[in-house]
Design an enzyme around this catalytic site. Structure first.
Site, PDB file in Angstrom:
ATOM      1  N   SER A   1       0.863  -1.193   0.000  1.00 51.60           N
ATOM      2  CA  SER A   1       0.000   0.000   0.000  1.00 51.60           C
ATOM      3  C   SER A   1       0.895   1.237   0.000  1.00 51.60           C
ATOM      4  O   SER A   1       2.066   1.170   0.412  1.00 51.60           O
ATOM      5  CB  SER A   1      -0.856  -0.006   1.268  1.00 51.60           C
ATOM      6  OG  SER A   1      -1.447   1.258   1.475  1.00 51.60           O
TER       7      SER A   1
ATOM      8  N   TYR B   1      -2.820  -1.427  10.443  1.00 52.92           N
ATOM      9  CA  TYR B   1      -2.850  -1.837   9.031  1.00 52.92           C
ATOM     10  C   TYR B   1      -1.598  -1.319   8.301  1.00 52.92           C
ATOM     11  O   TYR B   1      -0.918  -2.079   7.600  1.00 52.92           O
ATOM     12  CB  TYR B   1      -4.117  -1.289   8.361  1.00 52.92           C
ATOM     13  CG  TYR B   1      -4.115  -1.419   6.853  1.00 52.92           C
ATOM     14  CD1 TYR B   1      -4.311  -2.662   6.250  1.00 52.92           C
ATOM     15  CD2 TYR B   1      -3.906  -0.314   6.028  1.00 52.92           C
ATOM     16  CE1 TYR B   1      -4.302  -2.790   4.860  1.00 52.92           C
ATOM     17  CE2 TYR B   1      -3.890  -0.432   4.648  1.00 52.92           C
ATOM     18  CZ  TYR B   1      -4.090  -1.680   4.062  1.00 52.92           C
ATOM     19  OH  TYR B   1      -4.070  -1.796   2.693  1.00 52.92           O
TER      20      TYR B   1
END
Ligand SMILES: NC(=O)c1ccc[n+]([C@@H]2O[C@H](COP(=O)([O-])OP(=O)(O)OC[C@H]3O[C@@H](n4cnc5c(N)ncnc54)[C@H](OP(=O)(O)O)[C@@H]3O)[C@@H](O)[C@H]2O)c1
Length: 269
Positions: free
Chosen positions: A139, A152
């Site tokens: 990400s 996360y």
């Protein structure tokens, strides 16, 4: 240039979003796709769209299931570790169980597939200059922890570290390693990540765009893929000047969560 036609590609998290978009685009280019995820009926519906594709029900939190997935596809030349999910919680609100679940899926699910794939890839003949490739869908948050999403982000940063180390470790074997760093992407991600809110003015991209950029990096392997190129430069600048993004995120957090402060106050203005 690696030829997509005839390539065998294993995709984890293929039942929706980026994984499903990748499967469709790779199949259209003549690759054999192997679809892995937990929701079997979703995978079967996708396989009906993509004749010749294979479905293997897999929960990546189970290392034995990851080994069985790769063992079933000894001819795989590209393995895409894409399965993952998000969690919108401040660091202080994240429970040990939530940390563990996130790590088991996003990080250990990735490494279990890699550990199973590498010995097989080492046995593959060199084709178009490479024996094979491992693609890790991380990400943009790998480079900058997101407030109310720090756990996360930490799993995504860990995936980047794995990719950086592995790339050098496998260079002599002619196995390429690529990490992928999408920004907010229109998939089921936000509905599954409880409470996750993207900023109203935050740039977004489609799963199809991310898939196209990943496929370009399969054809011509490169270390990192940033489908939204500006975010790469922005985040590189922020590593030089971290307080810039602190200010932006503080404003955003206040606007999004004005009803309930997410961060402990402790006298901080
Ligand atoms: N969407 C975004 O804004 C965004 C941004 C940056 C990075 N990413 C990353 O992109 C990847 C794909 O996410 P997405 O956006 O396409 O979201 P998505 O539509 O929710 O897809 C996530 C996929 O992961 C699979 N998955 C989750 N847990 C799994 C498990 N334990 N075992 C096997 N498969 C599992 C899901 O399948 P089942 O539920 O059927 O198992 C699903 O196919 C993730 O790693 C995510 O972190 C997404």
């Amino acid at each position: 240039m690696r030829e997509l036609k005839g390539m065998t590609v294993v995709i984890t998290g293929a039942s929706s979003g980026i994984g499903a978009a990748l499967a469709r685009a790779l199949h259209a280019s003549g690759a054999h796709v192997v679809l892995a995820a937990r929701r079997l009926e979703r995978l079967q519906a996708l396989a009906r769209e993509l004749p010749g594709s294979r479905v293997i029900e897999t929960d990546v939190t189970d290392p034995a299931a990851c080994s069985a997935l790769l063992a079933a596809v000894p001819e795989a030349d590209t393995v895409i570790c894409n399965a993952g999910y998000g969690l919108a919680r401040t660091i202080c609100d994240t429970t040990a169980a939530e940390w563990l679940d996130l790590l088991k899926t996003n990080l250990l699910g990735t490494t279990a597939c890699i550990v199973a794939a590498v010995p097989q890839l080492r046995q593959r003949p060199v084709r178009d200059g490479w024996r094979g490739q491992i693609v890790i869908v991380s990400s943009a948050l790998a480079r900058r922890g997101r407030p109310a999403g720090g756990a996360y982000s930490a799993t995504k940063a860990a995936q980047l570290s794995v990719a950086e180390a592995l790339r050098v470790e496998l260079a002599e074997d002619a196995i390429a390693v690529t990490s992928v760093h999408p920004i907010a992407t229109d998939t089921e991600f936000t509905s599954i990540a409880v409470g996750w809110k993207n900023g109203a003015r935050e740039p977004r991209q489609s799963a199809e765009l991310v898939a196209r950029r990943i496929i370009a990096a399969i054809v011509r392997p490169r270390p990192e893929v940033w489908p939204h190129r500006l975010s790469r430069w922005g985040l590189s600048l922020a590593t030089l000047w971290p307080s810039l993004l602190d200010r932006y995120f503080r404003r955003r957090l206040k606007a999004e969560h004005s009803a309930r402060p997410l961060l402990p106050r402790q006298g901080v203005p």
